[in-house]
Enzyme design. Structure first.
Site, PDB file in Angstrom:
ATOM      1  N   GLU A 160       0.825  -1.214   0.000  1.00  0.00           N
ATOM      2  CA  GLU A 160       0.000   0.000   0.000  1.00  0.00           C
ATOM      3  C   GLU A 160       0.859   1.264   0.000  1.00  0.00           C
ATOM      4  OE1 GLU A 160      -0.335  -2.638   1.869  1.00  0.00           O
ATOM      5  OE2 GLU A 160      -2.427  -3.090   2.337  1.00  0.00           O
ATOM      6  N   GLY A 163      23.639  -7.370 -22.174  1.00  0.00           N
ATOM      7  CA  GLY A 163      22.665  -8.458 -22.228  1.00  0.00           C
ATOM      8  C   GLY A 163      21.265  -8.018 -22.556  1.00  0.00           C
ATOM      9  N   SER A 164      20.690  -7.149 -21.717  1.00  0.00           N
ATOM     10  CA  SER A 164      19.287  -6.816 -21.956  1.00  0.00           C
ATOM     11  C   SER A 164      19.155  -5.632 -22.899  1.00  0.00           C
ATOM     12  CB  SER A 164      18.577  -6.513 -20.635  1.00  0.00           C
ATOM     13  OG  SER A 164      19.231  -5.485 -19.942  1.00  0.00           O
ATOM     14  N   ARG A 199      10.646   0.995  -3.711  1.00  0.00           N
ATOM     15  CA  ARG A 199      11.065  -0.178  -4.481  1.00  0.00           C
ATOM     16  C   ARG A 199      11.098  -1.434  -3.613  1.00  0.00           C
ATOM     17  NH1 ARG A 199      13.684   0.928  -9.508  1.00  0.00           N
ATOM     18  NH2 ARG A 199      14.735  -1.072  -9.555  1.00  0.00           N
ATOM     19  N   GLU A 225      28.375  -7.567  -3.158  1.00  0.00           N
ATOM     20  CA  GLU A 225      27.502  -7.215  -2.045  1.00  0.00           C
ATOM     21  C   GLU A 225      27.277  -8.367  -1.077  1.00  0.00           C
ATOM     22  OE1 GLU A 225      24.090  -5.784  -4.408  1.00  0.00           O
ATOM     23  OE2 GLU A 225      22.995  -7.307  -3.297  1.00  0.00           O
ATOM     24  N   CYS A 261      28.090  -5.028 -11.784  1.00  0.00           N
ATOM     25  CA  CYS A 261      27.672  -3.637 -11.657  1.00  0.00           C
ATOM     26  C   CYS A 261      28.498  -3.049 -10.516  1.00  0.00           C
ATOM     27  CB  CYS A 261      26.223  -3.536 -11.236  1.00  0.00           C
ATOM     28  SG  CYS A 261      25.146  -4.620 -12.129  1.00  0.00           S
ATOM     29  N   HIS A 320      22.266   4.531 -16.513  1.00  0.00           N
ATOM     30  CA  HIS A 320      21.321   5.062 -15.519  1.00  0.00           C
ATOM     31  C   HIS A 320      20.813   6.437 -15.917  1.00  0.00           C
ATOM     32  CE1 HIS A 320      23.922   2.213 -13.302  1.00  0.00           C
ATOM     33  NE2 HIS A 320      22.753   1.791 -12.899  1.00  0.00           N
TER      34      HIS A 320
END
Ligand code: GLN
Ligand code: ZN
Length: 766
Positions: free
Chosen positions: A17, A441-442, A524, A614, A652, A703
């Protein structure tokens, strides 16, 4: 009596929400009042859901990020927004998200644009916070209104409220000094604001305040350890009781420091820091409360209540009402409610607990501690049955895979020949020009593509129709790449909604939730797949798409896979075996895919390891072990191929100065990395370490909507060529292009190909 409490509740809402309310407000489609109302409703609902606890957290709700909330509470706003007009919450979003001069909130024209605050990972989780900014001149200026308002709301509900704030030392440690000044010099000023804050809470008759200092589970030097002593030495005069909370890991050498800080209580993570607990019991002054985080706040498995009680009961006998129990950390790292799930396999579902179920477990534990196990025997038995079934299920355990794992030896991770020999054979086979061009790739995920995927998923579009649509997209991207004159092509990843989910869905041992959303940052959310069992690959996962793409062109087609470490790090994973074992299983599955692609004639294969860095543990002490198995897993996945087959990897965010040797140890023939925004500054790592293989430092910042000129890209490549021999350089964007539009991608890649040609002509003429 053992006391129950919670450190924090997921704020995004069981149906996201908050996400939808935020995004609607940001688009200018709803009012600030409407957004505030959604906030109030969520807080109310979440408090009701926690009402059975002895203390509920207050102030854990956030419209974007709890670290940014703390910056606003402390009045530590970056200079660039200080003069802004308008509502506090609007200013808050400006810092969080940045603001363009034409923003919809109406303050663009008067206040101008502003760049977003820097974002970084919250310890070793996948949550990202807005980094506080400091300079030597930073002043603090308390604004406790947010916290006091929420406190009043909670009290109006008749709840026993425990405000939650970030502690001063962690707040300083997480921030960034913008002028190179010593952050610790700000501590006296900061403590004045904290003292005021705690006094204002005391005035509201707050008994306990949870003050989070997770930085205590990391390596601290003497100055930072001293900061703890002076900070809490000063705050002890406040009229509230402080529960100092640490989580995510072990205190180790900070154990004695933590035990002796002059606070009324200490919370520790009894899941990830269990080994601390017995030594801590020895150290802890006899008047202090010890809160044990016995329910895993980072994962989604049911707690083994029997085992937990066996461990906890003797501690309870010693501590009595000085024992508090809680989840290990805030529950923002897990989804809200398992009961929302309709499609989960019932057996797997019986093994899981989301936030609400975890709080039920907590209350059950407290009842068993306080009144004995008998009154809750039925619940304990049903928990035991579920835990036992999971432990012995043949859905989880696959003897063939266990045998394959135990049969692994190092040769599996070795290429046949060293890089120089492979490179010569690859060059002879692939015949690529100098400065070869490729992409990551994408290609753009258009509305058509997303529509086709969702129609297929819902069953409204049949397999044949779906395949035809995807093939059309592949053909289109191949055509575009040929027209652009790229050297190594990709199929474009139209069939992938997410680089981890796509593989998880096709592997045995994975399950998927429908509503298992976890906040990543701001509005997000991600929905991590659930790795529950031994991993196997029933059939090829990418072969059809990639061989179809290859059939359309005579240029080399690069096969595109996600690596085992990234799949692992972006999933909820098993707690019944080490992460390294799950990772090795994933590696074997990816290896099979690699070999199938090679057999089908695909001679360049990229294995993305976007999340390798990470996954680094919180303490440097543990880095070596992690890097060993992570790199080892990549090598198992990648290195079964012939010399002629070229392995690429992509990462990345390439601030990997400190792990460059491990990256080299992956032994990929080519690595592509993100570097353009830093003007190749990230390549500093290569000054002292001569990277042995080929590199594609990104020259196009994907970006940004900006189209870089050929000259700019040539310049970037020339910077790179100062550190890396030109014959080992590739020309490519920073990352995949799925978030961009074709009308941005085409001109940018046109310029990129032009840049490569310029480089070739200047190199050959010198
Ligand atoms: N191959 C992926 C893509 O191009 C890589 C994405 C990533 O590294 N995050 O989208
Ligand atoms: Zn990337």
């Amino acid at each position: 009596m053992a006391i129950t409490h919670n450190l924090g509740f997921p704020r995004i809402g069981a149906n996201r929400e908050l996400k939808f309310a935020l995004e609607s407000y940001w688009r200018g489609e709803s009012s600030l009042n409407a957004l505030q109302e959604v906030g109030r409703q969520l807080r109310q609902r979440h408090w009701n859901q926690q009402a059975g606890l002895d203390f509920v957290p207050v102030g854990d709700f956030s419209f974007y990020d709890h670290v940014l909330d703390m910056s606003f509470t402390l009045g530590n706003l970056p200079k660039r927004v200080q003069g802004f007009h308008g509502e506090t919450l609007d200013n808050y979003f400006r810092v969080a998200r940045g603001l363009s001069a034409e923003s919809v909130d109406g303050h663009g024209p008067c206040c101008g644009g502003v760049s977003a605050g820097e974002m970084t990972k919250w310890f070793d989780t996948n949550y990202h916070y807005i980094v506080p900014e400091f300079t030597a001149a930073t002043e603090f200026n308390l604004d406790s209104s947010r916290l006091l308002e929420q406190l009043a709301e909670a009290k109006a509900h008749g709840l026993k409220a425990k405000p939650v704030i970030i502690g001063p030392v962690t707040y300083l440690a997480l921030g960034k000094s913008k002028d190179g000044s010593d952050k610790l010099a700000l501590l006296p000023r900061l403590l004045a604001a904290y003292t005021q804050l705690l006094d204002s809470l005391a005035a509201e008759e707050v008994e306990w305040v949870q003050i989070d200092e997770p930085i205590l589970v990391t390596e601290l030097d003497g100055a930072w350890q001293n900061a703890f002593n002076s900070a809490y030495g000063q705050l002890k005069n406040c009229r509230v009781k402080l529960l100092l909370a640490t989580y995510f890991g072990q205190l180790l050498e900070n154990r004695s420091l933590a035990a002796h800080l002059p606070v009324a209580g200490l919370h520790v993570d009894a899941i990830n820091g269990r080994d601390d607990i017995f030594p801590l019991l020895e150290l802890l002054p006899s008047n202090k409360v010890l809160s044990l985080g016995v329910i895993n706040g980072r994962n989604i498995w049911k707690t083994d209540l029997h085992a937990t009680l066996e461990w906890l009961e003797p501690i309870h006998r010693v501590l009595q009402n000085r024992l508090w129990v809680a989840p290990s950390c805030s529950l923002i790292h897990v989804p809200v409610d398992l009961d929302s799930e309709r499609d989960l396999d019932p057996e797997i579902r019986s093994w899981l607990a989301f936030a609400l179920q975890k709080l039920d477990e907590l209350q059950l534990l407290a009842k068993a501690l306080n009144n004995g196990r008998v009154p809750v025997q039925a619940e304990l038995i049903s928990n035991h049955v579920a835990v036992e079934r999971r432990r012995t299920s043949n859905r989880v355990h696959n003897p063939a895979i266990k045998a394959a794992i135990s049969g692994i030896d190092v040769s599996l991770g070795e290429r046949i020949s060293p890089y120089e020999q492979r490179a010569a054979k690859q060059a002879a086979l692939l015949k690529l020009p100098a400065y070869p061009t490729t992409t990551i790739g994408s290609f753009p995920q258009t509305a058509d593509i997303r529509h086709a995927r969702s129609e297929f998923k819902s069953g409204r579009l049949g397999l044949a129709g779906y395949k035809a649509q995807m093939q059309k997209e592949i053909a289109h991207s191949v055509q575009e790449q040929e027209a652009l004159g790229l050297d190594v092509l990709v199929h474009g990843e139209a069939e992938r909604n997410d680089m981890v989910e796509y593989f998880g869905e096709q592997l045995d041992g994975y399950a998927f939730s429908q509503f298992g959303w976890v906040q990543s940052y701001g509005s997000r959310c991600v929905k991590p797949p659930i790795l529950f069992g031994d991993i196997s690959r029933p059939k090829a996962m990418t072969l059809d798409w990639i061989t179809y793409a290859q059939s359309l062109t005579s240029k080399p087609m690069k096969g595109m896979l996600t690596g085992p470490v990234t799949i692992l790090n972006w999933s909820f994973v098993r707690d019944d075996q080490p992460r390294s074992v799950s990772c090795t299983q994933l590696a074997l599955a990816i290896r099979q895919e690699v070999l199938d692609l090679e057999k089908a004639g695909i001679r360049i294969i990229q294995i993305d390891e976007a999340a390798l860095r990470e996954g680094l543990p919180l303490r440097k002490l543990q880095w070596k072990e992690y890097l060993e198995w992570a790199v080892g897993s990549f090598r198992i996945a990648a290195n079964g191929v012939e010399d002629e087959t070229q392995i690429h990897t992509h990462m990345c965010y390439s601030d990997f100065n400190d792990i460059i040797a491990s990256i080299a140890d992956m032994d990929a023939d080519v690595i592509t990395i993100e570097t353009s925004r830093s003007d190749m500054k990230l390549l500093d790592a290569f000054d002292d370490f001569s990277y042995p293989n080929e590199i594609g430092p990104g020259v196009y910042d994907i970006h940004s909507p900006n189209i870089p000129t050929p000259e700019r890209m040539v310049q970037l490549m020339k910077n790179a060529a100062k550190r890396i021999p030109p014959e080992r350089l590739w020309v490519n964007p920073d990352c995949g292009l799925k978030t961009r539009r074709w009308d941005e991608v085409i001109p940018a890649l046109t310029n990129m190909v032009a840049a490569a040609k310029l480089l070739r002509s200047t190199t050959s003429s010198t």
